[in-house]
Enzyme design. Structure first.
Site, PDB file in Angstrom:
ATOM      1  N   LYS A   1      -3.774  29.317  -0.970  1.00 57.48           N
ATOM      2  CA  LYS A   1      -4.496  30.506  -0.516  1.00 57.48           C
ATOM      3  C   LYS A   1      -5.438  30.180   0.637  1.00 57.48           C
ATOM      4  CE  LYS A   1      -2.539  33.483  -3.161  1.00 57.48           C
ATOM      5  NZ  LYS A   1      -1.688  34.537  -2.563  1.00 57.48           N
TER       6      LYS A   1
ATOM      7  N   SER B   1      -7.137  34.768  -1.549  1.00 59.11           N
ATOM      8  CA  SER B   1      -7.769  34.718  -2.864  1.00 59.11           C
ATOM      9  C   SER B   1      -9.195  34.217  -2.738  1.00 59.11           C
ATOM     10  CB  SER B   1      -6.993  33.786  -3.797  1.00 59.11           C
ATOM     11  OG  SER B   1      -7.703  33.545  -5.003  1.00 59.11           O
TER      12      SER B   1
ATOM     13  N   THR C   1      -4.073  41.035 -14.603  1.00 62.88           N
ATOM     14  CA  THR C   1      -2.671  41.345 -14.293  1.00 62.88           C
ATOM     15  C   THR C   1      -1.771  40.614 -15.287  1.00 62.88           C
ATOM     16  OG1 THR C   1      -2.359  39.457 -12.808  1.00 62.88           O
ATOM     17  CG2 THR C   1      -3.225  41.500 -11.828  1.00 62.88           C
TER      18      THR C   1
ATOM     19  N   TYR D   1      -3.038  25.924  -6.029  1.00 62.23           N
ATOM     20  CA  TYR D   1      -3.171  27.347  -5.725  1.00 62.23           C
ATOM     21  C   TYR D   1      -4.283  27.565  -4.711  1.00 62.23           C
ATOM     22  CZ  TYR D   1      -3.948  32.360  -6.478  1.00 62.23           C
ATOM     23  OH  TYR D   1      -4.105  33.709  -6.302  1.00 62.23           O
TER      24      TYR D   1
END
Length: 273
Positions: A184, A165, A215, A180
């Site tokens: 990543k 990411s 998304t 997160y």
């Protein structure tokens, strides 16, 4: 009246055919985790359009778009309900996949992942463990299972495309996602190390670092979209199809000399941050 001559047109056409043939995945089999929707589904579609048979692992049923891929691109597809955070589920999924596809696997894209908009000070041990079990452990052992299957079938075109990411490159301004970012970052850090170990088997390993993508997962953060747009050079967030081409490139012979690399597809966020 002078005669106009156009030279080299057939030669140019031949060159274009040679170039495009390097992107072809005809006769290859690809696995995409988290392929039921979002970027995973776009990756599955792109690989199928390039000619690959495509298998997806996910905990949710695939969208109708995936079910139409087989007919649309004349490739073979399959869906297995697999939880990548569960070693038993992952092992069972690969065993069934190997049986149904005669142990054939050329491309693996571990895309399954989760995110939370939650502050560093509020994150709990359980929250972090759940995130790491999918984003890091699930990805790592998906890649390991895939590599073992590629080695067993002696593939000559092995390509593993890890999904990292933009959040592994910069601190995300508009979202609280320290855990997160860390997960990543782990993906991006492991990429060249795995690539080094697998090169003797002819397996390339690279990663993709998408930026802000529209998304189902990011829909939960719709209130952040305008802030995301302001961070990009071109003033918009990506659609999953905007990331698709990078995946096909890394999966194909067009990137045959690339391994251990990360491809940043972020709309320029990391250049203006």
């Amino acid at each position: 009246m002078s005669e106009r001559r156009v030279s080299g047109s057939s030669h140019t056409h031949t060159n274009i055919n040679q170039i495009m043939s390097r992107f072809s995945l005809q006769g290859r089999t690809a696995l995409v985790t988290g392929g039921a929707r979002g970027c995973g589904l776009a990756f599955a579609r792109g690989l199928a359009e390039a000619g690959a048979d495509v298998v997806i692992f996910d905990v949710i049923e695939p969208q109708p778009e995936f079910l139409a891929i087989e007919k649309e691109y004349s490739v073979r597809t399959a869906f297995y309900k697999v939880d990548v955070s569960s070693p038993d589920s992952l092992k069972t999924g690969f065993a069934q996949f190997q049986k149904d596809f005669d142990n054939k696997l050329d491309i693996c894209v571990p895309c399954a992942g989760i995110n939370r908009h939650q502050s560093f000070l509020d994150f709990t041990y359980e929250d972090h463990r759940d995130l790491l079990s999918i984003n890091v452990l699930g990805l790592y052992f998906t890649a390991q299972h895939a590599a073992k299957q590629m080695i067993a079938n002696g593939t000559r075109h092995g390509s593993i495309v890890l999904v990292a990411s933009m959040a592994s490159h910069v601190a995300v301004r508009t979202q609280l996602c320290s855990a997160y970012c860390g997960s990543k970052g782990a993906v991006r850090a492991m990429c060249p190390a795995i690539a080094k170990e697998l090169t003797e088997y002819g397996i390339r390993v690279n990663s993709i670092s998408p930026g802000y993508v529209r998304t189902e997962m990011t829909a939960a953060f719709s209130h952040l979209v305008e802030g995301w747009k302001s961070e990009t050079i071109n003033g918009r967030i990506a659609e999953p199809e905007d990331i698709m081409g990078a995946c096909v490139f890394l999966a194909s012979d067009a990137s045959a000399y690339m391994t251990g690399q990360d491809v940043l597809v972020d709309g320029g966020v990391c250049r203006v941050s």
